[in-house]
Design an enzyme around this catalytic site. Structure first.
Site, mmCIF file in Angstrom:
data_model
loop_
_atom_site.group_PDB
_atom_site.id
_atom_site.type_symbol
_atom_site.label_atom_id
_atom_site.label_comp_id
_atom_site.label_asym_id
_atom_site.label_seq_id
_atom_site.Cartn_x
_atom_site.Cartn_y
_atom_site.Cartn_z
ATOM 1 N N ASP A 24 34.516 40.155 29.450
ATOM 2 C CA ASP A 24 34.989 38.780 30.029
ATOM 3 C C ASP A 24 36.424 38.787 29.691
ATOM 4 O O ASP A 24 36.890 39.240 28.488
ATOM 5 C CB ASP A 24 34.212 37.858 29.618
ATOM 6 C CG ASP A 24 34.248 36.575 30.181
ATOM 7 O OD1 ASP A 24 35.167 36.454 31.294
ATOM 8 O OD2 ASP A 24 34.060 35.509 29.633
ATOM 9 N N HIS A 41 42.149 42.057 36.172
ATOM 10 C CA HIS A 41 41.068 43.210 36.472
ATOM 11 C C HIS A 41 41.313 44.437 36.330
ATOM 12 O O HIS A 41 40.596 45.452 36.218
ATOM 13 C CB HIS A 41 40.198 42.632 37.693
ATOM 14 C CG HIS A 41 39.759 41.302 37.898
ATOM 15 N ND1 HIS A 41 39.089 40.940 36.882
ATOM 16 C CD2 HIS A 41 39.977 40.139 38.736
ATOM 17 C CE1 HIS A 41 38.529 39.610 37.458
ATOM 18 N NE2 HIS A 41 39.224 39.071 38.325
ATOM 19 N N LEU A 135 25.700 60.864 28.366
ATOM 20 C CA LEU A 135 25.690 59.102 28.504
ATOM 21 C C LEU A 135 25.116 58.824 29.745
ATOM 22 O O LEU A 135 25.699 59.106 30.713
ATOM 23 C CB LEU A 135 27.090 58.407 28.098
ATOM 24 C CG LEU A 135 27.153 57.083 28.179
ATOM 25 C CD1 LEU A 135 26.752 56.299 26.998
ATOM 26 C CD2 LEU A 135 28.771 56.496 28.298
#
Ligand code: IPE
Ligand code: IPE
Ligand code: MG
Length: 256
Positions: A24, A41, A135
Site C-alpha cells: 500500500d 504504481h 519460492l
C-alpha cells in the site's frame, strides 16, 4: 543488525514459511513527488521485484502479494484500466526471469473478470512455472478474503448436496482444501506498508494466526532491508497459538 549480517546469521528454520504483503501507498508516494498515481504504481513494480528476489534467496516458501483487491474496481475507471495494462506488461516482462529463478507463480482471485487476453497470459505463466520448486509466489488479483471463503463454501455445499460429506461432519479442513492457498502453509507474517493498520479483506482465513507487521514506509520504498527488518521482528515474536507464555517456553526448552 545490518541486513548483510542478518543474511549470514539467519537460521532458515526460523523464517516465516508464508509471508503475505499488502503493498500500500503507491498513490501517496507519487503525490509526495508531485506525480500522477500511476507513477507510484510503476515504481511499486521495482519493490515487487526486490521483495520476490530477497524472499527467494532467503528460502521463504510462500510469498503472497496483494496486487488488486475486489474493492479496487471502485477506483476511477482510468486508474483501473491503467493498472490492468501494467499487470499485462509486467507479467509479460517478468515471467521468464521468475522461471529462471525457479519461482512458481500463481494468480489467486476471481480472474474471470479480467480480459480474455490477460486470463490467457496468466494461464501461460502459471503453466510455464508450474513445476518449479523455489519460492511459491501468489499474486492476489481481484482477490478478497470474503470472496475466497465464499467460493470455497460453494464447492463444499455442492459436495454436501452430492452426499459426499454429511453436513454435521464438516471440518475446517474440508473448507480449507477449496481455498485459494490450499496445500500451502498458513500466513505466518503479514506485512502492510504505508502506515494503515487494517487488513482490507486480505487472507482472512489464512492469516488467522499471522503476526501483523505495519510499517510507515510507502510500498515503492520497500526494499531488501525493509523485508529483512520485518523478518527479524517476526523472529523475535513469541507465538502462543492459545497457550500460555510459560507453556511455550517449556516447549522450546524440550526442543533444545
Ligand atoms: C496500493 O497503493 C496499490 C493498489 C491498491 C493497487 P494505493 O494505490 O492504494 O496507494 P495509496 O493508498 O492511495 O497511497
Ligand atoms: C489494499 O490496498 C489492496 C492492495 C494493496 C492491492 P487499498 O489501498 O485498496 O486498501 P484500502 O481500501 O485503503 O483499505
Ligand atoms: Mg491504498
Amino acid at each position: 543488525m545490518s541486513s548483510q549480517s542478518f543474511h549470514q546469521e539467519i537460521d532458515p528454520s526460523l523464517l516465516p514459511k508464508h509471508i503475505a504483503v499488502i503493498m500500500d501507498g503507491n498513490g501517496r508516494w507519487a503525490k509526495a513527488r508531485g506525480k500522477a498515481r500511476m507513477f507510484g504504481h510503476k515504481a511499486g513494480v521495482d519493490a515487487v521485484r526486490k521483495t520476490v528476489s530477497t524472499a527467494n534467496r532467503l528460502g521463504v516458501q510462500v510469498l503472497t502479494l496483494f496486487a488488486f483487491s475486489s474493492e479496487n474496481w471502485r477506483r476511477p475507471e482510468e486508474e483501473v484500466s491503467l493498472l490492468m495494462e501494467l499487470f499485462v506488461t509486467v507479467l509479460g516482462r517478468e515471467v521468464k526471469r521468475l522461471h529462471k529463478n525457479g519461482v512458481k507463480l500463481k494468480v489467486i482471485g476471481d480472474t474471470t473478470r479480467f480480459s480474455q487476453s490477460l486470463q490467457d497470459k496468466i494461464a501461460a505463466a502459471e503453466a510455464l512455472t508450474a513445476n518449479n520448486t523455489g519460492l511459491v509466489l501468489n499474486v492476489a488479483a481481484n482477490y478478497g478474503g470474503q470472496w475466497d471463503i465464499m467460493q470455497a463454501v460453494k464447492k463444499l455445499a455442492a459436495q454436501v448436496e452430492r452426499g459426499e460429506i454429511p453436513a454435521e461432519q464438516l471440518t475446517e479442513g474440508d473448507l480449507q482444501v477449496h481455498l485459494s492457498c490450499s496445500g500451502l502453509p498458513d500466513v505466518d507474517l503479514m506485512i502492510r506498508t504505508s502506515g494503515e493498520c487494517r487488513i482490507s479483506n486480505f487472507m482472512l482465513w489464512q492469516a488467522a494466526y499471522a503476526e501483523l507487521y505495519f510499517t510507515e514506509q510507502f510500498w515503492p520504498d520497500f526494499d531488501e532491508t525493509s523485508l529483512t527488518e520485518a523478518i527479524a521482528w517476526f523472529i523475535n515474536r513469541e507465538r502462543r497459538f492459545g497457550c500460555t507464555g510459560e507453556q511455550i517456553k517449556a516447549m522450546l526448552q524440550v526442543e533444545k
